[in-house]
Scaffold this active site. Structure first.
Site, PDB file in Angstrom:
ATOM      1  N   LYS A  13      -6.915   5.519 -19.717  1.00  0.00           N
ATOM      2  CA  LYS A  13      -7.261   5.880 -21.199  1.00  0.00           C
ATOM      3  C   LYS A  13      -6.029   5.622 -22.110  1.00  0.00           C
ATOM      4  O   LYS A  13      -5.886   4.707 -22.351  1.00  0.00           O
ATOM      5  CB  LYS A  13      -7.798   7.532 -21.093  1.00  0.00           C
ATOM      6  CG  LYS A  13      -8.824   7.714 -20.013  1.00  0.00           C
ATOM      7  CD  LYS A  13     -10.003   7.063 -20.237  1.00  0.00           C
ATOM      8  CE  LYS A  13     -11.035   7.459 -19.075  1.00  0.00           C
ATOM      9  NZ  LYS A  13     -11.354   8.590 -18.726  1.00  0.00           N
ATOM     10  N   ARG A  29       0.968  -1.127  -0.087  1.00  0.00           N
ATOM     11  CA  ARG A  29      -0.011   0.131  -0.026  1.00  0.00           C
ATOM     12  C   ARG A  29       0.912   1.150  -0.196  1.00  0.00           C
ATOM     13  O   ARG A  29       0.298   2.346  -0.312  1.00  0.00           O
ATOM     14  CB  ARG A  29      -1.057   0.048   1.207  1.00  0.00           C
ATOM     15  CG  ARG A  29      -1.791   1.478   1.299  1.00  0.00           C
ATOM     16  CD  ARG A  29      -3.155   1.221   2.067  1.00  0.00           C
ATOM     17  NE  ARG A  29      -2.825   0.312   3.207  1.00  0.00           N
ATOM     18  CZ  ARG A  29      -2.447   0.424   4.479  1.00  0.00           C
ATOM     19  NH1 ARG A  29      -2.029   1.919   4.718  1.00  0.00           N
ATOM     20  NH2 ARG A  29      -2.350  -0.086   5.532  1.00  0.00           N
ATOM     21  N   TYR A  79     -14.222  16.820 -16.335  1.00  0.00           N
ATOM     22  CA  TYR A  79     -14.685  15.509 -16.213  1.00  0.00           C
ATOM     23  C   TYR A  79     -15.783  15.330 -15.248  1.00  0.00           C
ATOM     24  O   TYR A  79     -15.651  16.055 -14.282  1.00  0.00           O
ATOM     25  CB  TYR A  79     -13.624  14.392 -15.685  1.00  0.00           C
ATOM     26  CG  TYR A  79     -13.995  13.172 -15.725  1.00  0.00           C
ATOM     27  CD1 TYR A  79     -14.337  12.492 -16.941  1.00  0.00           C
ATOM     28  CD2 TYR A  79     -13.984  12.322 -14.566  1.00  0.00           C
ATOM     29  CE1 TYR A  79     -14.696  11.082 -16.916  1.00  0.00           C
ATOM     30  CE2 TYR A  79     -14.583  11.108 -14.467  1.00  0.00           C
ATOM     31  CZ  TYR A  79     -14.847  10.509 -15.607  1.00  0.00           C
ATOM     32  OH  TYR A  79     -15.399   9.096 -15.573  1.00  0.00           O
ATOM     33  N   ASP A 125      -5.409  18.312 -15.323  1.00  0.00           N
ATOM     34  CA  ASP A 125      -5.649  16.955 -15.935  1.00  0.00           C
ATOM     35  C   ASP A 125      -5.159  16.897 -17.196  1.00  0.00           C
ATOM     36  O   ASP A 125      -5.838  17.433 -18.241  1.00  0.00           O
ATOM     37  CB  ASP A 125      -7.290  16.751 -15.668  1.00  0.00           C
ATOM     38  CG  ASP A 125      -7.718  15.436 -15.940  1.00  0.00           C
ATOM     39  OD1 ASP A 125      -6.950  14.722 -16.955  1.00  0.00           O
ATOM     40  OD2 ASP A 125      -8.487  15.063 -15.594  1.00  0.00           O
TER      41      ASP A 125
HETATM   42  C1  LIG Z   1     -11.762   9.244 -17.425  1.00  0.00           C
HETATM   43  C2  LIG Z   1     -11.227  10.442 -17.012  1.00  0.00           C
HETATM   44  C3  LIG Z   1     -11.110  10.617 -15.592  1.00  0.00           C
HETATM   45  C4  LIG Z   1     -11.353   9.647 -14.524  1.00  0.00           C
HETATM   46  O1  LIG Z   1     -10.636   8.465 -14.806  1.00  0.00           O
HETATM   47  P1  LIG Z   1     -11.061   7.116 -14.105  1.00  0.00           P
HETATM   48  O2  LIG Z   1      -9.646   6.175 -14.495  1.00  0.00           O
HETATM   49  O3  LIG Z   1     -12.126   6.555 -14.982  1.00  0.00           O
HETATM   50  O4  LIG Z   1     -11.234   7.080 -12.632  1.00  0.00           O
HETATM   51  C5  LIG Z   1     -10.650  11.936 -15.581  1.00  0.00           C
HETATM   52  N1  LIG Z   1     -10.352  12.730 -16.074  1.00  0.00           N
HETATM   53  C6  LIG Z   1     -10.379  12.731 -17.448  1.00  0.00           C
HETATM   54  C7  LIG Z   1     -10.168  14.009 -18.287  1.00  0.00           C
HETATM   55  C8  LIG Z   1     -11.055  11.398 -17.933  1.00  0.00           C
HETATM   56  O5  LIG Z   1     -11.235  11.320 -19.308  1.00  0.00           O
END
Ligand SMILES: *Cc1c(COP(=O)(O)O)cnc(C)c1O
Length: 428
Positions: free
Chosen positions: A219, A69, A122, A194
């Protein structure tokens, strides 16, 4: 993590291209058994005969691992790889992108603080802003994403954390990172960005002055739609705090997932180069499709922030979104006709993926909330895959042809649309 046994200094300081860094960045020189690939170390804990050495490792005085962890060798390799790609000093991996984002916010925010961000972010992030942060006494101001004057004014009123996402999901708006970082620095605010949509291939927010970069590794980084993960990177003193929070909240990434993300990342540059070339072609095709009301893609010269995108990005990414004439009714007819596409809630995979905001990025929001955020029900997001560009366009052509045939049958063709409106504005 720095100073872990066997984890050599990664290649981030080497003057090599991204396509080389994704392959070699963060990788160890030697593995057990002379294996060439990063081992998946599944051990929950790490054993020590010498209690004093064990204690020194626990205190961070000696490199090593105690409990997964806290840190894990496979996860540490992934963290070193994102450092190489974002030119970051340190990184912390999480079980999902949302775990990464929420952990960053909970690490740095306390009762009485104020966050400034944009309406476009998001859906999950938006929920933290609207639902969870106010509950702990943090006020959040969400500005119109394109109105940089308003964002600057709000920052100047007092701001502890500026949160940016660019390009935005699913509206593909671009915010001017340098300009807003400058405003944030004037009031001493921490800036978080992000970078999921751009990927490190196209954009490095740290180089533009951002303090903390977050990624949904689910992604493009992993790239195959088969794993969840999140990454945070920045300077060591900030990452120390984020790592400490992860130790306590427990949203650590498991080593199997870390391995899948490492493997996927090795082809990031190849994939995204192909995907964004197709995305540009698809966006241009959609601009000339009468059943499309508007197209959002930063690579289109008509995009309201095309110039900012050109200045801060090396490529425009692989996500396009568009608004269909006839709204959700048309969405329901068009999407099932596509042959080389998943209709699903993820993005950034090798397959092309279509989805309306209602069931993808903003599934957590109500209709009223989506409309307030400027997301119409006819908005469809496309994550362009690595298939041949021509096949993807042909697929769309046949699907639109089918929609037209059903509209003719239903005599709906009188919903007039002038294609000259196309591309002049982002989804409204
Ligand atoms: C999908 C996404 C998230 C969240 O990510 P997860 O891995 O699904 O928790 C955050 N920001 C953006 C821009 C995303 O496309």
């Amino acid at each position: 993590m720095k100073n872990q046994p066997g984890i050599v200094e990664n290649t981030r300081r080497d003057n090599v291209g991204t396509g080389t860094k994704v392959v070699w960045g963060g990788e160890q020189v030697r593995h057990p058994y002379n294996a060439t690939q990063t081992p998946i170390v599944v051990s929950a804990a790490y054993g020590y005969d010498d209690i004093d050495v064990w204690y020194d490792v626990a205190l961070g005085k000696t490199p090593g691992f105690i409990y997964s962890r806290m840190s894990n060798p496979t996860v540490a390799t992934l963290e070193a790889k994102i450092c190489a790609l974002e030119n970051a000093e340190s990184a912390v991996a999480f079980s999902t992108g949302m775990a990464a984002i929420s952990s960053v916010l909970y690490t740095f925010l306390a009762h009485g603080n104020r966050v400034v961000s944009t309406k476009d972010s998001y859906g999950g992030t938006n929920k933290i802003f609207e639902e969870f942060l106010p509950r702990m006494g943090v006020s959040v101001t969400l500005c119109e994403t394109f109105d940089h004057d308003e964002i600057e004014r709000e920052i100047a009123k007092g701001c502890d954390l500026l949160y940016l996402e660019t390009p935005t999901n699913p509206t593909l708006k671009i915010v001017d990172i340098k300009r807003l970082v400058a405003a944030a620095k004037r009031v001493g605010a921490l800036v978080v960005a992000d970078n999921t949509f751009a990927t490190p291939l196209n954009q490095n927010p740290l180089a533009l002055g951002v303090d903390v970069v977050v990624h949904s590794a689910t992604k493009f980084l992993s790239g195959h739609g088969d794993v969840l993960g999140g990454l945070v990177c920045g300077v060591e003193p900030l990452m120390d705090k984020v790592r400490h929070y992860r130790e306590i909240n427990g949203a650590a990434l498991d080593p199997f997932s870390a391995y899948l993300i490492i493997r996927g990342m090795k082809t990031l540059a190849l994939r995204v180069r192909q995907q964004q070339q197709s995305a540009q072609a698809l966006a241009e095709f959609l601009c000339n499709e009468p059943l499309v009301e508007s197209v959002n893609y930063p690579g289109l010269p008509q995009h309201p922030n095309h110039e900012v995108a050109c200045a801060q990005m090396r490529g425009f990414g692989a996500i396009v979104s568009f608004v269909l004439v006839g709204g959700m009714d048309t969405v329901k007819v068009l999407l099932p006709q596509l042959r080389y596409a998943h209709c699903a809630g993820n993005l950034g995979a090798v397959e092309t993926i279509y989805g309306p905001a209602r069931t993808t990025s903003h599934v957590e929001n109500t209709l009223e909330e989506r409309l307030a955020l400027g997301i119409s029900e006819g908005l469809v997001r496309v994550s362009v895959g690595i298939e041949e560009t021509d096949d993807l366009i042909d697929d769309l052509k046949q699907a639109f042809k089918f929609v037209r045939s059903t509209r003719d049958e239903n005599n709906l063709s009188n919903i007039a649309h002038t294609s000259s409106e196309c591309c002049t504005e982002v989804a409204s």
